[in-house]
Design an enzyme around this catalytic site. Structure first.
Site, PDB file in Angstrom:
ATOM      1  CG  ASP B  11      -3.752  -2.258   1.037  1.00  0.00           C
ATOM      2  OD1 ASP B  11      -3.324  -1.187   0.553  1.00  0.00           O
ATOM      3  OD2 ASP B  11      -4.789  -2.342   1.709  1.00  0.00           O
ATOM      4  CG  ASP B 130      -4.324   9.459   4.752  1.00  0.00           C
ATOM      5  OD1 ASP B 130      -4.876   9.062   3.713  1.00  0.00           O
ATOM      6  OD2 ASP B 130      -3.353   8.872   5.277  1.00  0.00           O
TER       7      ASP B 130
END
Lengths: 202, 273
Positions: B11, B130
């Site tokens: 990230d 997702d």
């Protein structure tokens, strides 16, 4: 032998994405690498890379639009095609049923990868039957290279190394001053760097 | 032999790798270039760099760090987060990324997948999904598979805006429909993030991954749930995925990639060592 840190390379600019990583890899080795679609600059370069990402038909039409077909075919200095760039060196491709550069005999065909294999052939695969050549110096059978492709070049007398996915195909080729890599040497870690370094000292 | 890929996900915020996705007060783990190179040295096969702020802030993406990473790295990497248009994707690729991953924007406008595949080629286009298992609304019993698995009264649904706890919502699509559509539209790879497993470290969602794997003939990457080396063995053996992605277990050094690859090799799984 040329010192790679002073070697100059022109990477042919065809207006498709993904040429930056080739430039960066050459720069990491200390080479002076420039992008160009100018015929005279390409002709004058000590070494030329033909990159290529995308579809064979589209990239061949770019080569014609830019008036580079005869230029590339007429090069006498070391020329290396990378990924689609290797496929374009052949006579023709099944992808878009297009005539290519005709520098290496053979036709590029769609990869036969029966289930459960997936296409594109994406990831790290091993080089096999690596033949001795200035470009393969220091490489060994079993070395891994990073591939991303759905079409394959045939294994012929001009194959320097092959790889297998479903069936064997040409991973590296050579005919005279023309070389090719089906995988991405710029993304193939140590083995890839070795190949690029070899290219810079041709 | 094509090797199975081990893919750490980083990230990134302002060129730094951070921990703690959603809220302020991110802990900075290190410089993105340094960490990318460290994982490269440890034997990562590919990296995913997720721009955690671009999407929720709706800002124009500043991909200078993409260029910095591309300059330094000699393994492939994918950029995710904040890519809403073909132009932005091409900018990423021109900066040296090998692939771009799109998620919520592809759900908002599925044609984006076609546009990207046409401009850059399918091999550059990753669709991130997702997915969460939810009870079936009223009737319907789609999963009457014969394996005797549970979930006869549930189905998998795509979620969007999962980077932001205030915005996350079901996208109104069945996962198994969406992955097929994404592949038909020209996606070159699917990363399936199984949200029920995410952060739990109890293993990948083998059942869901297997269902998706059997439906598509492009590479599938497993995401969500890795907690131990045997989870990787399981997911390659049982779900036949091309790659397995994980974040915290690598960042927190719970799993060391060289050890993991030796374990996988011992289990007869093709890996690059």
């Amino acid at each position: 032998m040329t010192d790679p840190s002073t070697a100059k390379v022109v990477v042919i600019e065809l207006g498709c994405a993904n040429t930056a990583s080739v430039l960066f890899a050459l720069e990491r080795l200390g080479a002076e690498a420039v992008l160009s679609s100018d015929a005279s600059e390409i002709r004058a370069a000590p070494r030329v890379v033909l990159p290529g990402v995308g579809a064979a038909g589209f990239v061949m039409s770019r080569i014609h639009e830019l008036g580079l077909y005869d230029t590339i075919r007429g090069l006498t200095q070391p020329l290396m095609g990378v990924c689609l760039g290797q496929q374009l060196l052949f006579d023709s491709s099944e992808e878009g049923n297009v005539e290519c550069l005709g520098l290496i005999p053979g036709r590029v065909v769609k990869m036969e990868a029966p289930k459960p294999l997936v296409v594109p052939h994406m990831g790290w695969n091993q080089l096999q039957a690596v033949r001795e050549d200035p470009l393969t110096a220091g490489l060994n059978a079993g070395d891994y290279a990073y591939f991303v492709h759905s079409f394959v070049c045939p294994v012929t007398d001009h194959t320097l190394a092959q790889s297998t996915y479903g069936a064997p195909f040409a991973a590296m080729v050579r005919k005279g001053n023309v070389w090719g890599c089906q995988f991405h040497p710029e993304r193939s870690s140590t083995a890839g760097a070795k190949i690029l370094e070899n290219f810079l000292t041709l | 032999m094509l090797a199975r890929r081990i893919i750490p996900c980083l990230d990134v915020k302002d060129g730094k790798v951070v921990k703690g996705v959603q809220f302020v007060g991110h802990e900075v783990l290190g410089d993105a270039v340094d960490m990318a190179l460290r994982y490269r040295d440890e034997g990562a096969d590919e990296l995913v760099l997720y721009d955690i702020t671009a999407s929720s802030e709706g800002r124009t993406v500043d991909y200078n760090w993409v260029r910095d990473i591309a300059r330094a790295l000699d393994i492939p990497f994918c950029v995710a987060g904040g890519i809403r248009s073909a132009e932005q994707a091409v900018k990423c690729l021109n900066s040296g990324a090998d692939k771009v991953s799109i998620n919520s924007p592809a759900l908002e406008r599925p044609d984006l997948i076609n546009e990207l595949a046409e401009m850059a080629g399918s091999q550059c286009v990753v669709v991130g999904v997702d997915s969460r298992e939810l009870p079936l609304p009223k009737s319907g019993n789609r999963f009457s598979d014969t394996e005797g698995q549970p979930a006869l009264n549930s189905d998998y649904y795509v979620h969007q805006y999962s980077g932001d706890p205030d915005k996350i919502r079901a996208a109104g699509r069945r996962t198994l429909d969406w992955v097929v559509e994404a592949a038909e539209r020209g996606a070159g790879e699917i990363v399936l993030n199984c949200m029920n497993q995410d952060g739990v470290r109890k293993g990948y969602d083998i059942r869901q991954l297997r269902l998706v794997r059997d439906l598509i003939d492009i590479p599938l990457v497993a995401s969500g749930g890795a907690g131990a080396p045997e989870h990787f063995t399981e997911v390659f053996d049982q779900a036949d995925v091309s790659g397995a992605l994980a974040a915290s277990v690598f960042h927190k050094k719970i799993i060391h990639i060289p050890d993991l690859k030796r374990d996988l090799q011992k289990a007869g799984i093709a890996v690059r060592i």
